[in-house]
Design an enzyme around this catalytic site. Sequence first.
Site, mmCIF file in Angstrom:
data_model
loop_
_atom_site.group_PDB
_atom_site.id
_atom_site.type_symbol
_atom_site.label_atom_id
_atom_site.label_comp_id
_atom_site.label_asym_id
_atom_site.label_seq_id
_atom_site.Cartn_x
_atom_site.Cartn_y
_atom_site.Cartn_z
ATOM 1 N N TYR A 469 15.979 -65.067 -25.201
ATOM 2 C CA TYR A 469 15.426 -66.315 -24.942
ATOM 3 C C TYR A 469 16.727 -67.580 -25.056
ATOM 4 C CZ TYR A 469 11.795 -63.297 -27.269
ATOM 5 O OH TYR A 469 11.082 -62.348 -27.421
ATOM 6 N N HIS A 470 17.453 -67.320 -24.165
ATOM 7 C CA HIS A 470 18.517 -68.252 -24.516
ATOM 8 C C HIS A 470 19.298 -68.712 -22.936
ATOM 9 C CE1 HIS A 470 20.009 -66.752 -28.381
ATOM 10 N NE2 HIS A 470 18.913 -67.441 -28.554
ATOM 11 N N PRO A 471 18.071 -69.073 -21.852
ATOM 12 C CA PRO A 471 18.510 -69.516 -20.679
ATOM 13 C C PRO A 471 19.478 -70.545 -20.488
ATOM 14 C CG PRO A 471 16.060 -70.005 -21.024
ATOM 15 C CD PRO A 471 16.683 -69.061 -22.202
#
Length: 539
Positions: A469-471
Amino acid sequence: MADIEADYVIVGAGSAGCVVANRLSADPSVRVALLEAGGPDRSPWIHIPVGYFKTMNNPAFDWRYRTEPDPGLNGRQLDWPRGKVLGGSSSLNGLLYVRGQPEDYDRWAQMGARGWAWPEVLPLFKRAEDQERGADEHHGAGGPLSVSDPRISRAICDEWVAAAQAAGHKFNPDCNGETQEGVGYFQLTVRNGRRCSAATAYLRPARGRENLRIVTRAQAEKVEIEDGRATAVVWRDAGGRLHRARAHAEVILASGAIGSPQLLMLSGVGEGAHLQEHGIPVIRDCADVGRNLQDHLQARLVLKCNSPTLNDEVRSLANKARIALRYALFRSGPMTMAASLAFGFLKTADHLATPDIQFHIQPWSADSPGEGVHPFSAFTVSVCQLRPESRGEIRLRSPSATAHPTIRPNYLATETDRRTIVAGIRMARDIAREAPLKAHISEEFRPGAAVESDAALLDWARNSATTIYHPAGTCRMGSDEGAVTDARLRVRGVTGLRVADCSIMPEIVSGNTNAPAIMIGEKVSDMLVEDRRAGAARR
């Protein structure tokens, strides 16, 4: 079409947007409008730390993005949760406070992002922080964002930390201190047993200001650009009615690594041929909008135990009731738990200057948050490559703002990425063979002892790894003409328009992204205030 008049219009009330709204509206002479596509953050599940089990993949709080089939993952598609609520993803993330490595920011500066080297951003991290341990050369106290130690411990995590030390890795009491490398325990964005989201930290103190207008369920359609200047944001309310928020000074996009490039493209800023395919007039031909997409991929090893883990604690209704009562009375226990308890920031090769793998150690196991824990005793070791070389892209699916864009992460596209994820899995196995941990492991459930060769481990990762969850990176800043923004986060070729979120990262940071997003909000706030004062002085 009803209008809002403001000096600054901010699109997105996430980690950075909340910061900017607070800092700008601290000046009572400045009018600020903050537009958020999601709703208010009233749900108790947002504020209970473990509530991410209830908010992720819930359309009331989550955009529920989904990637295109990814060749690097053997054609699988992944869910990409992102916050659609006040606080954005800081209202449903795993609460881990990680800044990344100083070298990350020094590299940004070397790549043309002047003013973003570690000595220049550290004061912003410190200003934002209210560190439970107190202020020192690395940390601040008294800032809006509470950072605290966990209120829960579990033996299996302690045993992992001890086993990692037995394997030769040093204990590190603070991965945000003098060095990131080592093993230890995460700190959390938690205040008195409750989530400290960006909305809690920055919006709540500012809500009463007459010069700050917060509008929820406001879906931005596009930025209006007239004669090369951003003048307004057109947005649609929950009833489908169109409105315009006029910006007399600037528009700031803080919609994240997916939303910000999408909105730029909908507004005519992007690769010209791509915009024309969707019938969008080209205002600024910039091919890099939506490109340079980076994300952290995690391979999750599940290890069965011969002693109870959190899986066992939450299996019965009676235990769940006791856990809830403990939280209600004392704000402690499993309901205060972040996504992980213990960390490891380690190197897969001796020649590396800094760690390239992050381990997240969780005293439970599940296929995904929200699906419930496994029906056996187990814990999870998540292996995450910190600096992927692979680059993906965001592209429009249609000219409609309500249509999710196409997301192509392009995971595991380089030999370095493939080699690193396999090396990280092997390192996790090596630690699991050390005392005192090995005595508590009955079986490697995933990937399983039969998965042994490098090729087999890589194929297992392709078939099971998922996003952490780190775009980031889709509106990168830099000094070159191809960069979407300059180092002051101004969109090249358009006056009065900035981007302030993780999309501006030239390279993803070596760790979780919420703390850096808040720092970016602090940084752009200073820039906006400086430019406003400079403009007033010229007048």
